[in-house]
Design a protein around this motif. Structure first.
Motif, PDB file in Angstrom:
ATOM      1  N   LYS A  73     -52.444  -1.296   9.746  1.00  0.00           N
ATOM      2  CA  LYS A  73     -53.581  -2.205   9.659  1.00  0.00           C
ATOM      3  C   LYS A  73     -53.214  -3.630  10.073  1.00  0.00           C
ATOM      4  O   LYS A  73     -54.096  -4.472  10.272  1.00  0.00           O
ATOM      5  N   LEU A  74     -51.907  -3.890  10.200  1.00  0.00           N
ATOM      6  CA  LEU A  74     -51.434  -5.236  10.529  1.00  0.00           C
ATOM      7  C   LEU A  74     -50.870  -5.352  11.939  1.00  0.00           C
ATOM      8  O   LEU A  74     -50.727  -6.463  12.453  1.00  0.00           O
ATOM      9  N   GLU A  95     -57.220 -12.379  12.304  1.00  0.00           N
ATOM     10  CA  GLU A  95     -58.608 -11.944  12.469  1.00  0.00           C
ATOM     11  C   GLU A  95     -59.215 -12.364  13.798  1.00  0.00           C
ATOM     12  O   GLU A  95     -60.155 -11.730  14.296  1.00  0.00           O
ATOM     13  N   HIS A 128     -47.743 -12.966   4.379  1.00  0.00           N
ATOM     14  CA  HIS A 128     -48.786 -12.136   5.000  1.00  0.00           C
ATOM     15  C   HIS A 128     -48.603 -10.670   4.594  1.00  0.00           C
ATOM     16  O   HIS A 128     -49.575  -9.985   4.243  1.00  0.00           O
ATOM     17  N   LYS A 131     -49.499 -10.182   0.929  1.00  0.00           N
ATOM     18  CA  LYS A 131     -50.945 -10.247   0.718  1.00  0.00           C
ATOM     19  C   LYS A 131     -51.634  -8.941   1.105  1.00  0.00           C
ATOM     20  O   LYS A 131     -52.527  -8.457   0.384  1.00  0.00           O
ATOM     21  N   HIS A 132     -51.220  -8.389   2.248  1.00  0.00           N
ATOM     22  CA  HIS A 132     -51.923  -7.225   2.789  1.00  0.00           C
ATOM     23  C   HIS A 132     -51.308  -5.879   2.400  1.00  0.00           C
ATOM     24  O   HIS A 132     -51.909  -4.835   2.669  1.00  0.00           O
ATOM     25  N   LEU A 276     -56.139  -6.146  12.403  1.00  0.00           N
ATOM     26  CA  LEU A 276     -56.776  -7.456  12.410  1.00  0.00           C
ATOM     27  C   LEU A 276     -56.997  -7.950  13.839  1.00  0.00           C
ATOM     28  O   LEU A 276     -56.093  -7.900  14.661  1.00  0.00           O
TER      29      LEU A 276
END
Length: 375
Positions: A73-74, A95, A128, A131-132, A276
């Motif tokens: 996802k990153l 994003e 980062h 966080k994710h 993202l």
């Protein structure tokens, strides 16, 4: 307000002992060159083998059930297709489709990855990831140093020290042990680097880094190499430097890194999007980006530097240089930067402003010097 004290790598004292000129870099006290000088260090790496201290880079281990899908996802990479002990280049996106950092990801096990991130981005990258990726184990391997041995003689040197490494090919890795200071020391070795040459990066416990460096430097074909030559080496083979040739305002498509986006993550792929900034990046794959990173052939001998403006025949600004300097292997200036898409085709001609003079340049195919990775 006092200046922030520079961090040091485990090899700091050795650099000074070897006569290195030290400079601040990414918050660290780092060697920019040794008595040999940048030009000879560059050529020595191309011809024999150079040893680089890259311990300022961040080393991170991420582990946990389901980490593959979570990490996908990153980054726009199909990590599910990455075999054990194989590496892939990747970009962390935001994003807006911009690049937060570029990094190397190695699969250590089904649910475990090893990441090497840029020094300047280390803290923000870790924040980062935390966080994710809540719930996953994230270990900052700050008790490990990282050394890079690069050049056509690197493989013969490693054959004597860490024979398992000589079986590796580009972007492959393995664990192996070496006696350092009387102890059997496990290292993680990858067939990778940022010079365009065959070579290795070796992750070693920090307290054994000096012993490893001394073993490597004992070989006649190995010389200590500083950041100056590392920069000219990577520029000659067309590799980006984060914070210069790409940043959070740059998409992978603009940066010429479409190859870093797995086909399965593109439109119509089995794992389409899901990272993202995917909508912007996939749109640019389909429609093209408004600007593009290109390499330039420069008339004359004068090198151009980062920030120099690029103009068309009417004097209109069409872009700027992001990396430039003298290419010792080529014996002349090399540069790359961003231009409007209408000027990005191979053979396009325009000008770079150098001391208020217009110097003709032509877009050429990169790399400027052939990459010699062991495939």
């Amino acid at each position: 307000m006092p200046e922030q004290e520079l961090l040091t790598t485990p090899l700091n004292a050795l650099h000074r002992e070897l006569g290195a000129k030290m400079v601040p870099f990414a918050g660290y006290d780092m060697p920019v060159q040794y008595p040999l000088g940048v030009l000879k260090e560059h050529l020595h790496t191309r011809e024999q083998a150079g040893l680089f201290d890259v311990s300022h880079m961040g080393q991170v281990r991420i582990k946990g059930a389901g980490i593959t899908a979570a990490l996908e996802k990153l980054v726009p990479v199909d990590l599910g297709q990455l075999p054990p002990f194989k590496q892939t280049y990747a970009v962390l996106t935001n994003e807006a489709g911009g690049i937060l950092d570029d990094l190397i990801i190695t699969r250590w096990a089904d649910d475990e990855f090893f990441l090497v991130v840029n020094a300047d981005c280390k803290q923000q990258d870790i924040a980062h990831l935390q966080k994710h990726l809540p719930g996953f184990e994230i270990e900052i391997m700050d008790q490990h140093a990282l050394l890079a041995l690069q050049g056509p003689q690197a493989r013969s040197v490693m054959d004597e020290l860490l024979p398992a490494a000589t079986e590796l090919r580009f972007m492959g890795g393995c664990f192996d042990s070496l006696e350092l200071d009387g102890d059997s020391t496990q290292c993680f070795i990858t067939c990778s680097g940022y010079t365009g040459e065959d070579g290795y990066e070796i992750s070693v416990p920090a307290d054994k880094a000096v012993a490893l460096a001394q073993k490597l430097l004992a070989f006649e074909q190995v010389e200590a190499i500083g950041l100056g030559a590392r920069d000219s080496l990577r520029l000659e083979v067309g590799l980006c430097l984060y914070g210069h040739d790409m940043n959070t305002e740059t998409t992978p498509i603009e940066a010429g890194l479409i190859w870093s986006i797995s086909k399965s993550r593109r439109a119509g792929g089995e794992k389409e999007a899901g990272f993202l900034g995917a909508d912007i990046i996939l749109q640019q794959i389909a429609d093209g980006a408004p600007r593009k990173r290109v390499g330039f052939k420069i008339s004359g001998r004068a090198p151009v530097r980062e920030g120099a403006e690029l103009v068309n025949a009417d004097g209109e600004i069409i872009g700027s240089v992001t990396s430039g300097g003298f290419g010792p292997t080529l014996g002349g200036p090399v540069a790359m930067g961003y231009v409007d898409k209408d000027y990005a085709a191979i053979g396009s001609q325009f000008f770079v402003l150098l001391r208020k003079k217009q110097i003709p340049v032509e877009v050429v195919k990169m790399p400027f010097v052939s990459q010699n990775y062991a495939r």
